[in-house]
Design an enzyme around this catalytic site. Structure first.
Site, PDB file in Angstrom:
ATOM      1  N   GLU A   1     -13.398   1.795 -26.631  1.00 43.55           N
ATOM      2  CA  GLU A   1     -12.819   2.439 -27.807  1.00 43.55           C
ATOM      3  C   GLU A   1     -13.659   2.297 -29.072  1.00 43.55           C
ATOM      4  OE1 GLU A   1      -8.816   2.159 -28.881  1.00 43.55           O
ATOM      5  OE2 GLU A   1      -8.045   2.910 -26.983  1.00 43.55           O
TER       6      GLU A   1
ATOM      7  N   GLU B   1       0.834   3.850   1.958  1.00 42.14           N
ATOM      8  CA  GLU B   1       1.313   4.247   3.275  1.00 42.14           C
ATOM      9  C   GLU B   1       2.519   3.403   3.701  1.00 42.14           C
ATOM     10  OE1 GLU B   1      -3.290   4.341   3.608  1.00 42.14           O
ATOM     11  OE2 GLU B   1      -1.761   3.371   2.363  1.00 42.14           O
TER      12      GLU B   1
ATOM     13  N   GLY C   1     -16.839   0.314 -31.735  1.00 39.80           N
ATOM     14  CA  GLY C   1     -17.198   1.404 -32.642  1.00 39.80           C
ATOM     15  C   GLY C   1     -18.487   2.092 -32.274  1.00 39.80           C
TER      16      GLY C   1
ATOM     17  N   HIS D   1       0.832  -1.188   0.000  1.00 35.70           N
ATOM     18  CA  HIS D   1       0.000   0.000   0.000  1.00 35.70           C
ATOM     19  C   HIS D   1       0.876   1.251   0.000  1.00 35.70           C
ATOM     20  CE1 HIS D   1      -3.901  -1.957   1.776  1.00 35.70           C
ATOM     21  NE2 HIS D   1      -3.531  -2.475   0.626  1.00 35.70           N
TER      22      HIS D   1
ATOM     23  N   ARG E   1       1.629   1.055 -27.004  1.00 36.14           N
ATOM     24  CA  ARG E   1       2.833   1.109 -27.830  1.00 36.14           C
ATOM     25  C   ARG E   1       3.615   2.391 -27.537  1.00 36.14           C
ATOM     26  NH1 ARG E   1      -1.099  -1.049 -31.137  1.00 36.14           N
ATOM     27  NH2 ARG E   1      -1.458   0.818 -32.401  1.00 36.14           N
TER      28      ARG E   1
ATOM     29  N   ARG F   1      -4.645   4.218 -22.361  1.00 35.31           N
ATOM     30  CA  ARG F   1      -4.756   2.766 -22.260  1.00 35.31           C
ATOM     31  C   ARG F   1      -3.978   2.242 -21.061  1.00 35.31           C
ATOM     32  NH1 ARG F   1      -3.980   0.448 -28.476  1.00 35.31           N
ATOM     33  NH2 ARG F   1      -6.014   1.161 -29.297  1.00 35.31           N
TER      34      ARG F   1
END
Length: 330
Positions: free
Chosen positions: A259, A59, A261, A57, A215, A192
Site C-alpha cells: 500500500e 472437496e 508509499g 478442503h 474496517r 485487504r
C-alpha cells in the site's frame, strides 16, 4: 452419457466453483483457496471452499454436504484433488472415490509435486471419468498466490495506489486523507480482507501511523498481517523485511498487498515483484504534491510499453478503479 468437457453446462458449474474459491482467499494459506461443486441431475447437491487455515478442503466440505447424493454425481473442482497423506485430514482423491462420484472435472493440475497428476490418476484407476484443463487460466488467477508460491517460491503481489488525476498521493506537506471517496475506500478494505499480509514503508508508517486493518462490518476479523519495509526495527505487532526480495521468506503469506508509499512502490517495481496494479483515481488535480511512485530506474521509454495489461475498470462512486496484470514471458 456424460457431457463432453467444455460444454456450456460444464463451464457454468466450473465458473461457479471458481467464484466459490474466492471466499477462501486470504484465509486458506498455507493451502490453496479451492472451490468445489457436486452436481447430480443438473442440481447442485454440495458445495465447498477451502476453510480458514486450510482445513477442511473444498472437496471434503462439498461431499459432506452432498452425503449419499454424491454417488453417481459430477464433481467440479478448481484444483486437482490432493493425493498426499497428511495428519490434518484425508486425501481428497480418496474421499471422492469412496463417495462414489462418477465424473470429476478439474480446472488446474496441481503444481505441488506431492500431487501433480497423481490425484487424477488415482481417480481414473478407480473407474472415475476425469477431465482436466477446463478454465485452467481462470482458476490459476483465482489461486494466484498458491501458484506463484509453488512455481516461483514467493507470494503474489498487488500494488495498490490511491491517486489524483495527475498521479499524486498527497499534498506537498504529506496530507493524504482523503484522496479517494468512501466507495473506493470500502473497496480497498475488501481487498485487504482478500490478502494474507499488507505492507508499507517506514516513511508511510511515520507520516500516517496507518492501522492497516479491515474496517468493514462483519469482516473485522479478516485484517491481514502487517509488514514493514525498513532497514530499522519494526514496532510491536509488525513484521520487518529489509528488501522486497525477502517476501519469499515469509511464512503463510501467499497474497501480499503493498500500500505504499512512493519509495516502497518503486522498490517493488524495480525488483519486478509486482504482479497486479490497483489504481484508484480520484477526479481531482493536486499539482505540486507527492508523486505516487518514485524512481524505478527506467532509462528507455520504450521499455515501459507492453508491461501491463488492463484486466478490469469500473466506477466506484466519483472515483475510477483500474486493475492491471503484469505481462511476463512464460
Amino acid at each position: 452419457m456424460s457431457p463432453a468437457v467444455g460444454t456450456a453446462q460444464d463451464r457454468r458449474y466450473m465458473a461457479a466453483a471458481i467464484a466459490l474459491s474466492g471466499r477462501g482467499r486470504g484465509l486458506s494459506t498455507p493451502n490453496p483457496n479451492v472451490g468445489c461443486l457436486i452436481v447430480r441431475d443438473d442440481r447442485i447437491v454440495g458445495r465447498g471452499w477451502t476453510q480458514k487455515g486450510g482445513r477442511p478442503h473444498a472437496e471434503a466440505q462439498a461431499m459432506e454436504q452432498a452425503m449419499d447424493r454424491a454417488r453417481g454425481a459430477t464433481a467440479y473442482v478448481t484444483l486437482e484433488p490432493c493425493f498426499h497423506l497428511s495428519p490434518r485430514g484425508p486425501r481428497c482423491a480418496d474421499l471422492m472415490a469412496r463417495a462414489g462420484v462418477s465424473r470429476v472435472v478439474i480446472a488446474l493440475r496441481d503444481p505441488d509435486p506431492r500431487t501433480d497428476g497423481q490425484g487424477a490418476a488415482w481417480l481414473r484407476d478407480r473407474g472415475i471419468a476425469v477431465e482436466m484443463g477446463l478454465m485452467a487460466d481462470a482458476a490459476a488467477d483465482a489461486m494466484a498466490g498458491f501458484v506463484l508460491r509453488q512455481t516461483l517460491g514467493r507470494p503474489h503481489v498487488t500494488l495498490k495506489l490511491g491517486l489524483s488525476l495527475d498521479g499524486r498521493i498527497a499534498l506537498r506537506d504529506g496530507s493524504s486523507r482523503w484522496i479517494t471517496g468512501p466507495d473506493a475506500r470500502a473497496h480497498a478494505h475488501m481487498e485487504r480482507a482478500r490478502h494474507d499480509a499488507i505492507l508499507v514503508g517506514g516513511g508511510t508508517l511515520r507520516a500516517d501511523a496507518p492501522r492497516l486493518d479491515v474496517r468493514l462490518a462483519g469482516l473485522e476479523d479478516r485484517s491481514p498481517r502487517r509488514l514493514l519495509l525498513t532497514r530499522g526495527d519494526a514496532p510491536a505487532g509488525w513484521t520487518r523485511i529489509a528488501a522486497p526480495e525477502e517476501i519469499a521468506t515469509l511464512d503463510r503469506v501467499d497474497h501480499l498487498l503493498v500500500e505504499g508509499g512512493a519509495a516502497t512502490a518503486a522498490a517493488f517495481l524495480r525488483a519486478d515483484l509486482v504482479d497486479r496494479l490497483m489504481l484508484y483515481r480520484a477526479p481531482i488535480i493536486v499539482g505540486d504534491g507527492l508523486a505516487g511512485i518514485g524512481d524505478i530506474g527506467l532509462t528507455d521509454l520504450a521499455a515501459a510499453h507492453g508491461r501491463w495489461r488492463l484486466t478490469d475498470a469500473r466506477a466506484l462512486g466519483d472515483d475510477r478503479l483500474e486493475v492491471y496484470a503484469a505481462v511476463r514471458s512464460a
